[in-house]
Design a protein around this motif. Structure first.
Motif: not given
Length: 284
Positions: A69, A73, A86-87, A89-91, A93-94, A102, A157, A160
């Motif tokens: 991440p 950034d 930056s957008a 980051k979620e993808e 992270a997976k 996964r 992870a 969660s």
């Protein structure tokens, strides 16, 4: 000091061959390269500007490395991408978790009930980060530092699951030896036992211990996992049968459920188990 000399060139995770997530990582790399070239920066200049080595920049751009991440950034800021990079980051992270992790996480996300019997190690959903890292360090051949960090992050992870709403019903049965093996040393083990006490008191969790002196149960073949879903379907796995592969056939699932039911009946009750863990903690 340069990023390379600090080891920043390792600030990411390698993409596994033939992983379907590779196309997402490759698309990010192509976008970064277009933004970089539009800014008139060479790969080396860009790497210096964001604090990373040129080699890492090129690996990201050809889709061979999943960036962290903080890398995304920095890239977004230097390239003036307005949040576009930056957008991702979620993808990313997976993507950073191994494919099999996964796939397991997707099953766990769907499950409304999970039955988990562990013979040799504390189950991953119960582990602290320190315990998980120490346990993974025992693997041979040894994991590279980047692989180790990736594996620990993936394991954490999955936890969660405790924050889900509705929360699934979780049943753990741990063999006594898993509470006593000093993975990572005394303090790491003590914190692990404390974590198990915390989780064992959650209203949707039943944590049981199988004392070593109880040999009359069908768990000698290894781990058992049964995950049940809201539509009535289920998937299960055991170490010693069905080639160790996940099964969903009702006849095979009945075998696993029968074994797990007997194991639960032979184990200490949840209250007795928490008292037992406290006892072991006091002895550690």
């Amino acid at each position: 000091m340069s990023a390379d000399s600090e080891g920043a060139d390792e600030a990411g995770w390698d993409v596994e061959p033939e992983d379907e997530i590779a196309s997402v990582v490759e698309a990010l790399g192509h976008q970064q390269k277009r933004w970089r070239e539009a800014a008139g920066l060479s790969a080396g200049e860009f790497g210096e500007a964001i604090g990373y080595g040129e080699d890492l920049v090129r690996k990201v751009e050809r889709g061979a490395r999943i960036p962290r991440p903080e890398y995304l950034d920095a890239a977004d800021r230097v390239l003036g991408a307005g949040g576009f990079i930056s957008a991702m980051k979620e993808e990313m992270a997976k993507a950073r978790y191994p494919k099999k992790v996964r796939e397991l996480a997707k099953l766990e996300e769907r499950a409304v009930e999970m039955c988990l019997y562990s013979t040799h190690n504390v189950h991953g959903l119960l582990q602290t980060p320190e315990f998980a890292e120490a346990l993974l360090r025992t693997r041979r051949p040894a994991l590279a530092q980047g692989e180790l960090e990736r594996a620990v992050a993936a394991r954490m992870a999955r936890q969660s699951i405790y924050d889900r709403d509705p929360v699934p019903e979780l049943s753990f049965v741990q063999e006594e030896v898993t509470l006593r093996r000093p993975i990572g040393g005394t303090m790491v083990l003590r914190r692990q036992l404390e974590r198990m006490l915390e989780i064992g008191q959650l209203p949707h969790v039943e944590l049981q211990v199988m004392p070593t002196n109880r040999g009359d149960h069908p768990g000698t073949g290894g781990r058992i996992q049964v995950l049940k879903f809201v539509d009535g379907s289920a998937v299960g796995r055991t170490d010693d049968e069905f080639a160790g592969r996940p099964v969903s056939d009702p006849r095979q699932l009945r075998v696993l459920e029968l074994r797990y039911g007997i194991i639960r009946a032979r184990a200490l009750t949840p209250r007795e188990s928490l008292d037992f863990i406290e006892q072991v903690l006091g002895e550690t």
